[in-house]
Enzyme design. Structure first.
Site, mmCIF file in Angstrom:
data_model
loop_
_atom_site.group_PDB
_atom_site.id
_atom_site.type_symbol
_atom_site.label_atom_id
_atom_site.label_comp_id
_atom_site.label_asym_id
_atom_site.label_seq_id
_atom_site.Cartn_x
_atom_site.Cartn_y
_atom_site.Cartn_z
ATOM 1 N N ASP A 325 6.668 12.346 13.318
ATOM 2 C CA ASP A 325 7.242 12.008 14.626
ATOM 3 C C ASP A 325 8.355 12.970 15.042
ATOM 4 O OD1 ASP A 325 5.496 9.906 14.853
ATOM 5 O OD2 ASP A 325 6.906 8.424 14.067
ATOM 6 N N ARG A 356 0.931 15.518 21.831
ATOM 7 C CA ARG A 356 2.289 16.081 21.718
ATOM 8 C C ARG A 356 2.289 17.599 21.504
ATOM 9 N NH1 ARG A 356 5.204 11.181 18.333
ATOM 10 N NH2 ARG A 356 5.693 9.933 20.171
ATOM 11 N N ARG A 398 9.483 10.249 22.513
ATOM 12 C CA ARG A 398 10.031 11.335 21.692
ATOM 13 C C ARG A 398 10.078 12.650 22.475
ATOM 14 N NH1 ARG A 398 11.003 8.262 17.524
ATOM 15 N NH2 ARG A 398 9.364 6.943 16.660
HETATM 16 C C1 S3P Z 1 4.051 4.605 12.012
HETATM 17 C C2 S3P Z 1 3.247 5.544 11.459
HETATM 18 C C3 S3P Z 1 2.998 6.857 12.054
HETATM 19 C C4 S3P Z 1 4.023 7.208 13.110
HETATM 20 C C5 S3P Z 1 4.296 6.075 14.028
HETATM 21 C C6 S3P Z 1 4.792 4.855 13.260
HETATM 22 C C7 S3P Z 1 4.190 3.302 11.336
HETATM 23 O O1 S3P Z 1 1.722 6.839 12.668
HETATM 24 O O2 S3P Z 1 3.606 8.339 13.839
HETATM 25 O O3 S3P Z 1 5.283 6.430 14.989
HETATM 26 O O4 S3P Z 1 5.125 2.546 11.665
HETATM 27 O O5 S3P Z 1 3.372 3.011 10.465
HETATM 28 P P1 S3P Z 1 0.401 7.120 11.806
HETATM 29 O O6 S3P Z 1 0.444 6.240 10.641
HETATM 30 O O7 S3P Z 1 -0.766 6.758 12.658
HETATM 31 O O8 S3P Z 1 0.471 8.601 11.504
#
Ligand code: S3P
Length: 449
Positions: A325, A356, A398
């Site tokens: 992120d 992104r 973001r």
């Molecule tokens: C998250 C996992 C990530 C992240 C998202 C929050 C989570 O996504 O990008 O902002 O809370 O499990 P992915 O698991 O799909 O990569």
């Protein structure tokens, strides 16, 4: 949030550079941990008290969905939140469609729990979430025995879930994703037998750590994690640390600026999340962790950053899950560094709230950055002078905050359009930026469209 609907007011930030950040700040509670605290509290037996929960829109969405499923969630005036769990058995069929808004975590994790509930649930989201891939959770939940329907053969929301008796599985996920892993584990808690998930690289492990606080210690072997089915979770008292992904904007601003120091207090520094800190150090910044401690199974520290002139760096696939992120913020640091930065193995960024990779390349490009999106990453030639410009978050929280950080280093005034989305993960961001970088004169403006 996928941009303001026609006829609605849009919010913008107007700010100017150059401006440096300094001092000490706090950031809101960790978004990932907040979602899990609510969901596991709702699956447990007893009252789970949560301190420091993120009061952002995504977490309020999870709260609203839980209430629609019959779970009592009470907020007290001091900000503590109590989830009165009576086990997943007490969840009842929702009367209407559950709207996960912009939140992939809400939709995917909730789908995992609902796969084990013997009723019908419908899950949808905003325009952005309805474009995000769901086969990655639909396939394993079907393999466990749930009926899951969705647009394009289960590819996209809305999803319809007919849950019920599940069998444990050993699932090998093609993507390193904590949302996928957690959805399967939450279903697995209700399944007959054991459920394990193996991922190509370890994604954030907040679910596993928090399960231990609820009395169930998952078994870990490399990138495989296993949970038993049918075990009762017991309510816990939880404190949510500050979100490293929110701290990232200030850390990057300090690392690229200087020579002053900036401290972000009480930030979660779980090693599955700290890739940005490692990269900023490799780029030449001084990053210190002070008052390190463990809170509810999660490591927490104050982060102190001092800029010393950054240099470009290579960031490969093995690091991406640990800074997934933070790539938009990292792109800003790279644009301000000496030399070239190449980020690769980050194709997952194309299926986040927006694409992104394209968004950050195009919007930073408007400010003069020499940046190009590749198939699976970014290529940035640092030190092209940044100039104030009209840019847009494209409805991505973001992106909004990364562009505001870039504006601190741009000559002249920048207007970042469509910034209401910042409330998803960081309500009050503009106020905190005004305190730490007063020279930027950030103002929020609202205009009808
Ligand atoms: C998250 C996992 C990530 C992240 C998202 C929050 C989570 O996504 O990008 O902002 O809370 O499990 P992915 O698991 O799909 O990569």
């Amino acid at each position: 949030m996928s941009g303001a609907p026609a006829g609605a007011a849009t919010r913008s930030w107007r700010l100017r550079g150059p401006a440096t950040v300094s001092g000490a700040v706090g950031v809101p509670g960790d978004k990932s941990i907040s979602h899990r605290a609510l969901l596991l509290g709702a699956m447990a037996h007893g009252t789970t008290a949560i301190h420091g929960l993120l009061q952002g829109e995504d977490c309020r969405t999870t709260m609203a969905a839980l209430r629609a499923l019959g779970v009592e969630v009470a907020e007290s005036p001091d900000g503590t939140l109590c989830v009165h769990g009576r086990g997943p058995e007490a969840w009842r069929e929702p009367e209407s469609v559950l709207d996960a808004g912009n939140s992939g975590t809400t939709l995917r994790l909730l789908a995992g729990v609902l796969a084990g509930r013997p009723f019908c649930s419908l899950l949808t989201g905003d325009g952005s979430l309805r474009r995000r891939p769901m086969r990655r959770i639909v396939d394993p939940l079907r393999a466990m025995g749930a009926t899951v329907l969705g647009r394009a053969q289960g590819g996209f929301p809305p999803l319809a879930i007919g849950g019920g008796r599940l069998g444990g599985i050993a699932w090998r996920s093609p993507v390193a994703s904590a949302q996928v892993k957690s959805a399967i584990l939450l279903a697995g808690l209700q399944a007959a037998g054991e459920t394990s998930v193996t991922e190509p690289l370890l994604s954030r492990d907040h679910t596993e750590r928090m399960l231990s606080a609820f009395g169930l210690v998952p078994r870990r072997d490399g990138t495989t994690v296993t949970v038993p089915g049918g075990r009762r979770l017991t309510a816990a008292a939880l404190t949510v640390p500050g979100d490293l992904s929110s701290a990232a904007f200030f850390l990057v601003a300090a690392a690229a600026g200087g020579p002053g120091e900036l401290c972000v207090r009480d930030v979660g520094v779980n090693p599955t999340r700290t890739g940005l800190l490692d990269v900023l150090e490799r780029m030449g910044a001084e990053v210190r962790r002070e008052r390190g401690r463990v809170v509810g199974g999660e490591p927490v520290a104050d982060l102190v950053v001092r800029g010393r002139g950054l240099r470009g760096v290579r960031v490969g696939a093995e690091l991406i899950p640990r800074l997934i992120d933070e790539v938009p913020a990292l792109a800003v640091a790279a644009a301000l560094a000496d030399g070239e930065t190449v980020i690769s193995g980050a194709a997952e960024l194309r299926v986040k709230e927006v694409d992104r990779l394209s968004a950050v390349a195009e919007e930073l490009g408007r400010m003069g950055a020499a940046i190009a999106a590749t198939e699976d990453g970014l290529c940035i030639r640092g030190r092209a002078p940044l100039r104030g410009a009209a840019v847009s978050s494209r409805g991505d929280h973001r992106m909004a905050m990364s562009l505001a950080v870039a504006a601190l280093f741009a000559d002249g005034e920048t207007v970042v359009r469509d910034v209401a989305c910042a409330d998803i993960s960081f309500p009050g961001f503009a106020r905190v930026l005004a305190e730490t970088a007063p020279a930027c004169g950030i103002r929020e403006e609202t205009a009808g469209v």
